[in-house]
Scaffold this active site. Structure first.
Site, mmCIF file in Angstrom:
data_model
loop_
_atom_site.group_PDB
_atom_site.id
_atom_site.type_symbol
_atom_site.label_atom_id
_atom_site.label_comp_id
_atom_site.label_asym_id
_atom_site.label_seq_id
_atom_site.Cartn_x
_atom_site.Cartn_y
_atom_site.Cartn_z
ATOM 1 N N ALA A 199 -12.179 22.458 -24.670
ATOM 2 C CA ALA A 199 -13.603 22.107 -24.688
ATOM 3 C C ALA A 199 -13.938 21.156 -23.542
ATOM 4 C CB ALA A 199 -13.969 21.475 -26.034
ATOM 5 N N ILE B 25 -17.597 27.215 -26.601
ATOM 6 C CA ILE B 25 -16.143 27.045 -26.628
ATOM 7 C C ILE B 25 -15.445 28.276 -27.221
ATOM 8 C CG2 ILE B 25 -14.249 25.566 -27.419
ATOM 9 C CD1 ILE B 25 -16.341 24.388 -25.293
ATOM 10 N N GLU C 243 -6.591 29.540 -14.300
ATOM 11 C CA GLU C 243 -7.710 30.130 -15.058
ATOM 12 C C GLU C 243 -8.535 31.054 -14.155
ATOM 13 O OE1 GLU C 243 -10.366 27.330 -16.938
ATOM 14 O OE2 GLU C 243 -11.674 28.919 -17.668
ATOM 15 N N GLN D 162 -23.736 54.021 -14.747
ATOM 16 C CA GLN D 162 -24.723 54.965 -14.202
ATOM 17 C C GLN D 162 -24.197 56.400 -14.235
ATOM 18 O OE1 GLN D 162 -27.747 54.129 -13.320
ATOM 19 N NE2 GLN D 162 -28.424 56.063 -12.419
ATOM 20 N N HIS E 144 -22.036 57.649 -16.156
ATOM 21 C CA HIS E 144 -21.887 58.138 -17.534
ATOM 22 C C HIS E 144 -23.241 58.555 -18.133
ATOM 23 C CE1 HIS E 144 -17.738 56.665 -17.555
ATOM 24 N NE2 HIS E 144 -17.581 57.224 -18.729
HETATM 25 C C1 LIG Z 1 -18.573 33.457 -23.259
HETATM 26 C C2 LIG Z 1 -18.315 32.082 -22.709
HETATM 27 C C3 LIG Z 1 -17.108 31.446 -22.977
HETATM 28 C C4 LIG Z 1 -16.881 30.152 -22.505
HETATM 29 N N1 LIG Z 1 -15.721 29.496 -22.857
HETATM 30 C C5 LIG Z 1 -15.586 28.190 -22.546
HETATM 31 C C6 LIG Z 1 -14.488 27.425 -23.044
HETATM 32 O O1 LIG Z 1 -13.606 27.927 -23.724
HETATM 33 N N2 LIG Z 1 -14.432 26.091 -22.731
HETATM 34 C C7 LIG Z 1 -15.383 25.484 -21.966
HETATM 35 O O2 LIG Z 1 -15.285 24.291 -21.738
HETATM 36 N N3 LIG Z 1 -16.437 26.180 -21.469
HETATM 37 C C8 LIG Z 1 -16.557 27.502 -21.756
HETATM 38 N N4 LIG Z 1 -17.635 28.216 -21.278
HETATM 39 C C9 LIG Z 1 -18.617 27.541 -20.443
HETATM 40 C C10 LIG Z 1 -18.577 27.956 -18.985
HETATM 41 O O3 LIG Z 1 -17.410 27.432 -18.375
HETATM 42 C C11 LIG Z 1 -19.860 27.426 -18.355
HETATM 43 O O4 LIG Z 1 -20.920 28.224 -18.856
HETATM 44 C C12 LIG Z 1 -19.846 27.455 -16.841
HETATM 45 O O5 LIG Z 1 -18.912 26.527 -16.344
HETATM 46 C C13 LIG Z 1 -21.220 27.123 -16.256
HETATM 47 O O6 LIG Z 1 -21.714 25.949 -16.832
HETATM 48 P P1 LIG Z 1 -23.197 25.946 -17.465
HETATM 49 O O7 LIG Z 1 -23.321 27.126 -18.366
HETATM 50 O O8 LIG Z 1 -23.464 24.628 -18.045
HETATM 51 O O9 LIG Z 1 -24.149 26.211 -16.235
HETATM 52 P P2 LIG Z 1 -24.764 25.097 -15.262
HETATM 53 O O10 LIG Z 1 -23.726 24.144 -14.837
HETATM 54 O O11 LIG Z 1 -25.995 24.565 -15.890
HETATM 55 O O12 LIG Z 1 -25.162 26.013 -14.031
HETATM 56 C C14 LIG Z 1 -26.117 27.089 -14.204
HETATM 57 C C15 LIG Z 1 -26.007 28.008 -13.016
HETATM 58 O O13 LIG Z 1 -26.509 27.310 -11.880
HETATM 59 C C16 LIG Z 1 -25.791 27.681 -10.726
HETATM 60 N N5 LIG Z 1 -25.241 26.438 -10.147
HETATM 61 C C17 LIG Z 1 -24.670 25.402 -10.798
HETATM 62 N N6 LIG Z 1 -24.320 24.428 -9.956
HETATM 63 C C18 LIG Z 1 -24.671 24.850 -8.719
HETATM 64 C C19 LIG Z 1 -24.571 24.292 -7.416
HETATM 65 N N7 LIG Z 1 -23.996 23.109 -7.184
HETATM 66 N N8 LIG Z 1 -25.060 25.012 -6.361
HETATM 67 C C20 LIG Z 1 -25.629 26.224 -6.561
HETATM 68 N N9 LIG Z 1 -25.736 26.802 -7.767
HETATM 69 C C21 LIG Z 1 -25.272 26.130 -8.842
HETATM 70 C C22 LIG Z 1 -24.736 28.702 -11.180
HETATM 71 O O14 LIG Z 1 -25.254 30.011 -11.005
HETATM 72 C C23 LIG Z 1 -24.590 28.429 -12.630
HETATM 73 O O15 LIG Z 1 -24.153 29.579 -13.350
HETATM 74 C C24 LIG Z 1 -17.853 29.517 -21.709
HETATM 75 C C25 LIG Z 1 -19.060 30.175 -21.408
HETATM 76 C C26 LIG Z 1 -19.294 31.432 -21.918
HETATM 77 C C27 LIG Z 1 -20.633 32.089 -21.616
#
Ligand SMILES: Cc1cc2nc3c(=O)[nH]c(=O)nc-3n(C[C@H](O)[C@H](O)[C@H](O)COP(=O)(O)OP(=O)(O)OC[C@H]3O[C@@H](n4cnc5c(N)ncnc54)[C@H](O)[C@@H]3O)c2cc1C
Length: 398
Positions: free
Chosen positions: A144, A177, A261, A355, A357
């Site tokens: 997490a 998570i 990872e 597409q 399919h």
């Molecule tokens: C199905 C799933 C499983 C997951 N499993 C885990 C897990 O087991 N443990 C865990 O800790 N997390 C987990 N995550 C979280 C995942 O690691 C985060 O969603 C990811 O790191 C992005 O963080 P955020 O969603 O907060 O997006 P944000 O940090 O809010 O960013 C949003 C978007 O903004 C853009 N962005 C962000 N920063 C920048 C920048 N500096 N410059 C330009 N663009 C930028 C990117 O496109 C990004 O996707 C999981 C997520 C999903 C959807």
């Protein structure tokens, strides 16, 4: 002979394929509907030695290195499994390495084994209490880091851990998570001082700790067989013995494990692309339109050629970078490029596969439909594509 195609690794492929064919494929649709994989699957995979691949035998693993883990990941997907299954069954690949590294045990060839630092009795204790049972398939762990306020900025986490004698008192919340619902323990990133990268520590928090609540099961676009949770911590008392490594070293530990990872996610991406090429070739041979098989039309043949080229090129590059990581080279930039290359290939291939399919590609019965949905997370998790680009421009000296 390629380094990823030794006789031992061919055996590992065969073992993985047999496991997927016998233990996964008959049930995968049910698990997708149930929203999780059963605990018994962990025990079965452990008995076969698959759960422990990439972890040293001295901590209960099966040995092997990063390349062996890549072979398993690749073969699970190419045998008809999915990246969602990898996320659910191999969550320990992100939950355990920090503990193994802190105990001074190198994970063969991966960067996580080179954290340095001195192992403490507490770290050995974590191996006995969490690492061994997890690799034996009797416990499930999660990692997490991400919080509701953001996941990309790991240094900006707000979950606090205040020291009180032999305990930390943890307050905060985590989201998205993987395996969070099923997990018996969660390797949790906390802030142990003034917010910033220098104050991140890792604590192993037991699920039954008072004040630790697992929230609703999050519904997602893909990865349906992988449960995803919100976690809340209200005055949760965690023994200091459950800290991984020294206080305030969590950021470095997290960053060092990101290499493994990200390469795993890159592998999931090109393997998904390869699987979709196979499925689409089969479909295009069988499906006739206007009196001829789809595969007889040049535009379709060229599209298949492009899909195949993208998947194979991504695989070759990811393997090249993985070999360098396994050899201990500090190739942070290349790992980021490998993830972006593989994810871009996957995104294009799954789209074209669906597409070709036609309407069937949009149906739940079509395997490509699952891959299309599952693939979308690969460019977000483990560091989004834009974060990889940030790493790449730094590597370019810009
Ligand atoms: C199905 C799933 C499983 C997951 N499993 C885990 C897990 O087991 N443990 C865990 O800790 N997390 C987990 N995550 C979280 C995942 O690691 C985060 O969603 C990811 O790191 C992005 O963080 P955020 O969603 O907060 O997006 P944000 O940090 O809010 O960013 C949003 C978007 O903004 C853009 N962005 C962000 N920063 C920048 C920048 N500096 N410059 C330009 N663009 C930028 C990117 O496109 C990004 O996707 C999981 C997520 C999903 C959807």
């Amino acid at each position: 002979m390629s380094i990823v195609d030794t006789p031992e690794r061919r055996q590992l492929r065969e073992l993985t394929r047999a496991f997927v064919t016998q233990e996964v494929l008959p049930h995968l649709d049910d698990w997708e509907r149930a929203g999780e994989v059963p605990r018994a699957l962990h025990a079965t995979a452990a008995k076969l030695g698959l759960l422990g691949v990439g972890f040293p035998e001295s901590v209960g693993g099966s040995g092997g290195d990063l390349l062996d883990s890549i072979i398993v990941t690749e073969e699970v997907i190419r045998s008809g499994g999915s990246s969602g299954l990898i996320a659910a069954l191999f969550t320990h690949g992100i939950a355990l390495p920090h503990m193994v590294a802190a105990a001074g045990v190198g994970i063969g060839g991966s960067l996580v084994g080179r954290l340095g630092g001195t192992s403490t009795p507490g770290d050995d204790d974590l191996i006995q209490r969490y690492v061994r049972p997890t690799l034996a398939g009797t416990m499930i762990g999660a990692l997490a880091i991400t919080e509701p306020d953001g996941g990309s900025d790991v240094a900006g986490i707000r979950t606090t851990a205040r020291r009180e004698g032999d305990h930390y008192v943890v307050n905060g919340s985590k989201t998205y998570i993987t395996s969070g619902h099923r997990a018996d323990f969660v390797t949790t990133a906390v802030c142990t001082g003034f917010p910033g990268s220098g104050s991140v520590s890792l604590l192993v928090i037991d699920k039954d700790s008072p004040g630790f609540t697992v929230g609703r099961r999050l519904e997602k676009l893909g990865w349906h067989c992988s449960d995803t949770a919100e976690l809340s911590f209200v005055d949760v008392r965690v023994p200091v013995a459950n800290r991984i490594g020294a206080e305030d070293t969590g950021f470095l530990a997290i960053m060092q494990n990101f290499a493994a990872e990200r390469l795993s996610l890159a592998t999931q991406a090109y393997a998904t692309a390869q699987r979709c090429v196979e499925l689409t070739v089969r479909w295009c041979r069988d499906r006739e339109t206007f009196g001829r098989p789809l595969v007889s039309r040049q535009v379709v043949r060229h599209r298949l050629a492009e899909m195949h080229t993208r998947a194979e090129a991504a695989r070759a590059y990811v393997h090249e970078v993985a070999v360098r990581v396994a050899a201990g080279e500090p190739v942070v930039t290349e790992v980021a490029m490998a993830k972006n290359v593989a994810v871009a290939a996957c995104d294009q291939v799954v789209d074209q596969a669906l597409q070709l399919h036609g309407g069937f590609g949009y149906m739940r019965d079509a395997e490509v439909e699952r891959h299309y949905r599952d693939a979308r997370i690969l460019g977000i998790g483990g560091g989004a594509t834009e974060i990889m680009n940030e790493i790449i421009v730094k590597g370019m000296g810009l």
